[in-house]
Motif scaffolding. Structure first.
Motif, PDB file in Angstrom:
ATOM      1  N   TRP A 167      42.356  13.856  11.828  1.00 53.81           N
ATOM      2  CA  TRP A 167      41.674  12.595  11.512  1.00 53.81           C
ATOM      3  C   TRP A 167      40.955  12.648  10.166  1.00 53.81           C
ATOM      4  CZ3 TRP A 167      42.658   7.958  13.259  1.00 53.81           C
ATOM      5  CH2 TRP A 167      43.346   7.848  14.469  1.00 53.81           C
ATOM      6  N   ALA A 189      30.426  13.816  14.297  1.00 53.35           N
ATOM      7  CA  ALA A 189      30.358  14.873  15.319  1.00 53.35           C
ATOM      8  C   ALA A 189      31.527  14.731  16.280  1.00 53.35           C
ATOM      9  CB  ALA A 189      29.047  14.755  16.108  1.00 53.35           C
ATOM     10  N   ASP A 190      31.845  15.845  16.936  1.00 55.81           N
ATOM     11  CA  ASP A 190      32.849  15.844  17.999  1.00 55.81           C
ATOM     12  C   ASP A 190      32.158  15.362  19.275  1.00 55.81           C
ATOM     13  OD1 ASP A 190      34.638  16.380  20.001  1.00 55.81           O
ATOM     14  OD2 ASP A 190      34.952  18.489  19.463  1.00 55.81           O
ATOM     15  N   ARG A 221      36.763   1.703  21.488  1.00 58.16           N
ATOM     16  CA  ARG A 221      38.074   1.075  21.310  1.00 58.16           C
ATOM     17  C   ARG A 221      38.987   2.152  20.728  1.00 58.16           C
ATOM     18  NH1 ARG A 221      39.177  -3.724  17.007  1.00 58.16           N
ATOM     19  NH2 ARG A 221      39.041  -1.961  15.585  1.00 58.16           N
ATOM     20  N   PHE A 222      39.812   2.723  21.576  1.00 58.67           N
ATOM     21  CA  PHE A 222      40.848   3.674  21.161  1.00 58.67           C
ATOM     22  C   PHE A 222      40.310   4.956  20.527  1.00 58.67           C
ATOM     23  CE2 PHE A 222      43.304  -0.485  20.505  1.00 58.67           C
ATOM     24  CZ  PHE A 222      43.905  -0.424  21.747  1.00 58.67           C
ATOM     25  N   ASP A 272      31.901   9.758  15.259  1.00 60.75           N
ATOM     26  CA  ASP A 272      33.289   9.951  14.870  1.00 60.75           C
ATOM     27  C   ASP A 272      33.417  11.295  14.170  1.00 60.75           C
ATOM     28  OD1 ASP A 272      35.754   7.664  14.594  1.00 60.75           O
ATOM     29  OD2 ASP A 272      36.020   9.541  13.499  1.00 60.75           O
ATOM     30  N   VAL A 273      34.633  11.841  14.199  1.00 59.76           N
ATOM     31  CA  VAL A 273      34.878  13.127  13.522  1.00 59.76           C
ATOM     32  C   VAL A 273      35.429  12.940  12.111  1.00 59.76           C
ATOM     33  CG1 VAL A 273      35.267  14.478  15.619  1.00 59.76           C
ATOM     34  CG2 VAL A 273      37.194  13.247  14.572  1.00 59.76           C
ATOM     35  N   SER A 274      35.804  11.710  11.752  1.00 58.17           N
ATOM     36  CA  SER A 274      36.565  11.491  10.513  1.00 58.17           C
ATOM     37  C   SER A 274      35.655  11.001   9.385  1.00 58.17           C
ATOM     38  CB  SER A 274      37.665  10.453  10.775  1.00 58.17           C
ATOM     39  OG  SER A 274      38.295  10.103   9.572  1.00 58.17           O
ATOM     40  N   LEU A 333      43.855  -5.392  15.587  1.00 59.47           N
ATOM     41  CA  LEU A 333      43.103  -4.956  16.767  1.00 59.47           C
ATOM     42  C   LEU A 333      41.936  -5.880  17.122  1.00 59.47           C
ATOM     43  CD1 LEU A 333      42.996  -1.086  16.097  1.00 59.47           C
ATOM     44  CD2 LEU A 333      44.671  -2.409  17.408  1.00 59.47           C
ATOM     45  N   PHE A 372      41.714  11.568  22.422  1.00 60.26           N
ATOM     46  CA  PHE A 372      42.039  12.682  21.528  1.00 60.26           C
ATOM     47  C   PHE A 372      41.370  13.992  21.929  1.00 60.26           C
ATOM     48  CE2 PHE A 372      42.181   8.603  19.356  1.00 60.26           C
ATOM     49  CZ  PHE A 372      43.493   8.590  18.936  1.00 60.26           C
ATOM     50  N   GLY A 376      35.395   4.963  14.129  1.00 54.57           N
ATOM     51  CA  GLY A 376      36.273   4.684  12.993  1.00 54.57           C
ATOM     52  C   GLY A 376      35.534   3.978  11.872  1.00 54.57           C
TER      53      GLY A 376
HETATM   54  C1  LIG Z   1      42.571   5.105  16.806  1.00 53.58           C
HETATM   55  S1  LIG Z   1      41.092   5.404  15.906  1.00 53.58           S
HETATM   56  C2  LIG Z   1      40.068   4.078  16.474  1.00 53.58           C
HETATM   57  C3  LIG Z   1      38.939   3.757  15.542  1.00 53.58           C
HETATM   58  C4  LIG Z   1      38.056   2.579  15.953  1.00 53.58           C
HETATM   59  N1  LIG Z   1      37.454   2.773  17.253  1.00 53.58           N
HETATM   60  C5  LIG Z   1      38.843   1.289  15.939  1.00 53.58           C
HETATM   61  O1  LIG Z   1      39.251   0.828  17.010  1.00 53.58           O
HETATM   62  O2  LIG Z   1      39.066   0.758  14.853  1.00 53.58           O
HETATM   63  C6  LIG Z   1      40.447   6.813  16.760  1.00 53.58           C
HETATM   64  C7  LIG Z   1      39.136   7.315  16.236  1.00 53.58           C
HETATM   65  O3  LIG Z   1      38.642   8.357  17.101  1.00 53.58           O
HETATM   66  C8  LIG Z   1      38.099   9.383  16.307  1.00 53.58           C
HETATM   67  N2  LIG Z   1      38.049  10.635  17.079  1.00 53.58           N
HETATM   68  C9  LIG Z   1      39.094  11.420  17.462  1.00 53.58           C
HETATM   69  N3  LIG Z   1      38.655  12.492  18.155  1.00 53.58           N
HETATM   70  C10 LIG Z   1      37.295  12.383  18.221  1.00 53.58           C
HETATM   71  C11 LIG Z   1      36.269  13.192  18.797  1.00 53.58           C
HETATM   72  N4  LIG Z   1      36.554  14.331  19.450  1.00 53.58           N
HETATM   73  N5  LIG Z   1      34.976  12.787  18.658  1.00 53.58           N
HETATM   74  C12 LIG Z   1      34.676  11.641  17.986  1.00 53.58           C
HETATM   75  N6  LIG Z   1      35.616  10.836  17.411  1.00 53.58           N
HETATM   76  C13 LIG Z   1      36.902  11.194  17.539  1.00 53.58           C
HETATM   77  C14 LIG Z   1      39.015   9.419  15.085  1.00 53.58           C
HETATM   78  O4  LIG Z   1      38.435  10.069  13.987  1.00 53.58           O
HETATM   79  C15 LIG Z   1      39.243   7.928  14.836  1.00 53.58           C
HETATM   80  O5  LIG Z   1      38.310   7.372  13.980  1.00 53.58           O
END
Ligand SMILES: C[S@@+](CC[C@H](N)C(=O)[O-])C[C@H]1O[C@@H](n2cnc3c(N)ncnc32)[C@H](O)[C@@H]1O
Length: 277
Positions: free
Chosen positions: A11, A101-102, A118-119, A77-79, A30, A123, A55
């Motif tokens: 990510w 953060a994770d 939302r999504f 978020d991690v990104s 979305l 992960f 995100g």
């Molecule tokens: C599909 S995107 C969705 C982003 C946002 N929620 C949206 O709907 O526009 C998934 C998001 O989950 C984050 N993510 C993935 N693994 C994660 C974790 N372990 N902790 C926090 N965020 C995480 C990703 O970095 C990414 O921004």
């Protein structure tokens, strides 16, 4: 290295930068799902919300508006590339804290009324451990309301481009069931069992038809070649520029089969709810 380090790298180095490149298309397509999530989550003034995988922060901004100045939202978020955009969007919202953060392992206060995403919850390498950590952040009586993708067979905006990409490049590497990824929570029985094992009660998963609001057929073809399973296969097979261009054109040709002229597409999500007692 944490258990989620592979997704964290992905990510930050692959999916986040790609998302930022097609951000306007992603946010448009979305937006209807965000409406559905908020309608079900019913955020109220004064509440404390924990949002996972925020995100670029579109949902975060709406949740912050809903809880108002007496409420607060912590969005995780991690990104970094995604959070950089969220920070700009949320600059005028003092009631929002954005945290890199994770979510599976971060230490949160134990006083949230609503856990939502939302999504952003598909992960986790170890979903039971991750949801156990998140459940501990909730007050007794709090609610979980999240959305995740339903199976690919119910999502032609993914299955059609993926089929074309497989015809050209061959199948992706086999994945173990429920592996972290966009389809990691596509099995309702796995979701309800995971949430129960994490200590939630009354877990439900409801398949909901939704409309993705694509901006144009060209932009939707670009999204299909960039994000989701077809985009991932192009990366996995290291497709060269010519192959990518030809596949992009074939995605564009196939779009009228599952979208109308304004690029509105049928899709299916899982609306996931649970309680914390
Ligand atoms: C599909 S995107 C969705 C982003 C946002 N929620 C949206 O709907 O526009 C998934 C998001 O989950 C984050 N993510 C993935 N693994 C994660 C974790 N372990 N902790 C926090 N965020 C995480 C990703 O970095 C990414 O921004």
């Amino acid at each position: 290295m944490t258990d989620n380090s592979r997704q964290i790298d992905y990510w930050n180095e692959v999916a986040g930068p790609k998302w930022v490149r097609v951000q306007a298309s992603m946010e448009s397509r979305l937006s209807g799902i965000e409406d559905m999530l908020l309608a079900r989550a019913q955020p109220r003034p004064g509440e404390r919300i924990l949002e996972i995988g925020c995100g670029t922060g579109t949902t975060t901004a709406r949740l912050a508006d809903a809880v108002g100045p007496t409420g607060h939202i912590v969005a995780v978020d991690v990104s970094k590339p995604m959070l950089d955009i969220a920070r700009i969007r949320l600059a005028g919202h003092p009631n929002a804290t954005l945290t890199e953060a994770d979510a599976a392992t971060a230490a949160f206060p134990h006083n949230f009324d609503l856990l939502t995403s939302r999504f952003g919850i598909m992960f986790f390498e170890d979903p039971v451990a991750a949801f156990t950590n998140l459940r501990r952040a909730l007050k007794p009586g709090a609610r979980l309301v999240c959305v995740a993708w339903a199976p690919i067979a119910d999502n032609p905006h993914w299955s059609v481009p993926l089929g074309l990409a497989i015809d050209r490049l061959g199948p992706p590497k086999p994945r173990r069931p429920h592996a972290p990824g966009p389809l990691g929570l596509d099995d309702p029985a796995f979701v309800t069992e995971t949430l129960a094992r994490a200590g939630f009660t009354h877990a439900t998963v409801r398949a909901e038809p939704v409309t993705l609001l694509g901006r144009s057929l060209d932009q939707e073809a670009e999204v299909a070649a960039t994000m989701g399973p077809a985009g991932a296969l192009l990366d996995e097979k290291d497709a060269d520029a010519t192959t990518r261009a030809e596949l992009l054109a074939s995605f564009r040709d196939a779009l009228p089969g599952y979208a109308d002229k304004s690029a509105r597409m049928r899709a299916t999500i899982h609306l996931i709810t649970a309680h914390c007692s």
